[in-house]
Design a protein around this motif. Sequence first.
Motif, PDB file in Angstrom:
ATOM      1  N   ASP A 165       0.827  -1.203   0.000  1.00  0.00           N
ATOM      2  CA  ASP A 165       0.000   0.000   0.000  1.00  0.00           C
ATOM      3  C   ASP A 165       0.865   1.258   0.000  1.00  0.00           C
ATOM      4  N   ARG A 180     -11.651   3.587   9.710  1.00  0.00           N
ATOM      5  CA  ARG A 180     -10.627   3.219   8.737  1.00  0.00           C
ATOM      6  C   ARG A 180      -9.600   4.352   8.601  1.00  0.00           C
ATOM      7  N   SER A 190      -2.799  -7.457  -1.878  1.00  0.00           N
ATOM      8  CA  SER A 190      -2.568  -6.048  -2.225  1.00  0.00           C
ATOM      9  C   SER A 190      -1.338  -5.863  -3.099  1.00  0.00           C
ATOM     10  N   TYR A 246      -7.929  -4.590  -4.123  1.00  0.00           N
ATOM     11  CA  TYR A 246      -8.306  -3.333  -4.765  1.00  0.00           C
ATOM     12  C   TYR A 246      -9.466  -3.521  -5.745  1.00  0.00           C
ATOM     13  N   SER A 251     -16.406  -3.236   6.358  1.00  0.00           N
ATOM     14  CA  SER A 251     -16.563  -2.623   5.039  1.00  0.00           C
ATOM     15  C   SER A 251     -17.983  -2.118   4.810  1.00  0.00           C
ATOM     16  N   ASP A 286     -14.522   4.337   2.738  1.00  0.00           N
ATOM     17  CA  ASP A 286     -13.596   3.508   1.956  1.00  0.00           C
ATOM     18  C   ASP A 286     -13.456   4.028   0.535  1.00  0.00           C
ATOM     19  N   LYS A 340     -10.379   2.762  -1.414  1.00  0.00           N
ATOM     20  CA  LYS A 340     -10.441   1.334  -1.095  1.00  0.00           C
ATOM     21  C   LYS A 340     -11.739   0.763  -1.647  1.00  0.00           C
ATOM     22  N   THR A 345     -14.082  -2.376  -1.781  1.00  0.00           N
ATOM     23  CA  THR A 345     -14.320  -3.610  -1.041  1.00  0.00           C
ATOM     24  C   THR A 345     -15.449  -4.434  -1.654  1.00  0.00           C
TER      25      THR A 345
END
Length: 343
Positions: A63, A84, A152, A160, A212, A219, A224, A226
């Motif tokens: 990341d 988050r 990731s 992703y 999530s 997010d 991000k 999800t």
Amino acid sequence: MKGLKFWLNNARKIALPQSALPCLTAIVLSIGQDGFCWLFAIPVFLGVCAAHLGMNLADDLFDYRKGLPSGEIRSTLVAEGSVRARMEKCAYILSGEATEKDLRRAVILFLGFAGLMGLGVVAGQFFMNGPGAATAVAAYALGGLILGIEYSGAPLRLGYHGLGEVVIGLIFGPLNILGTAAAMTGTAFRADLLLFSLGVGCLVTNIVYVHSVMETGADRRLGKFTFAHLLRSNTSRTAAVALLALLPFVFLAADILFFDWSPWFLLTLATVPMSLSLVLSTWKFVNGKPRKDIPRWWMGPMGDWKAAVDAGLDWFLFRWLLARNIDTFFCLTVIIVHICLVI
């Protein structure tokens, strides 16, 4: 480099039960099976834990290399209450406490230790049960490593593309449990354990997935993507929580019906009220309905709840800890029942 305690904290050791409990459950379920060897229990358990911590740090490394969201975006989301955003990735690098090179070394050390533990078990199985058993253990470990890297890491970056939760479920469920059983007994595959491991994978997935669902907006602003984003609607998102929470009991019932597992394992049904509460509270949350996020004694430990309320984290911790406790109690019940049956 920083010390072990520093890296354990930044590797999110608080999440270790997600891998350690399924591993321990598989070790216990292997007792009484042909080929079972206690000698492998410690290296298997330590290897799984080290691999989990190493993968968490590898996730940070990938990341960081890809580029983190700006501090301004995170500050805005923190002010809005996002959990988050509070868990800023690689804060230890951004603050100067460690370098990218330090992080890379830490990843190598954790995964290297896990590899040494695994190599010892593979060698042991080779001499005890032959190349087939050794190959099976190595294959499960390699599968977990590849999926963990691709969570990731390039080129797939599955996390992703909305598949991060699926990857977590596969690693901590089937690969962890079947791999542990193969390491303990030399048996490459057990259909009954596959069913059970899919159920445990669902429970572990729900711990991550519920988070999530609660933070789809935050997010998205953090870049991000999800599994909750893939499902799009609140109805389908809540339905997925219900499916992940209740499927483990279906898989366990199948083991009882088709593989002669003891009906005593149905004691896990004691966690059904927790599962129903998780589904209902999630539905109320995503639909903006009035709710009372108040822990009950039968929901399991949730820490210092007053401190959570004062910190403005109760809305998040209620469902996240409930999902964690369901997985914990489910696995512990299976462990206790099996030990009682084999004594």
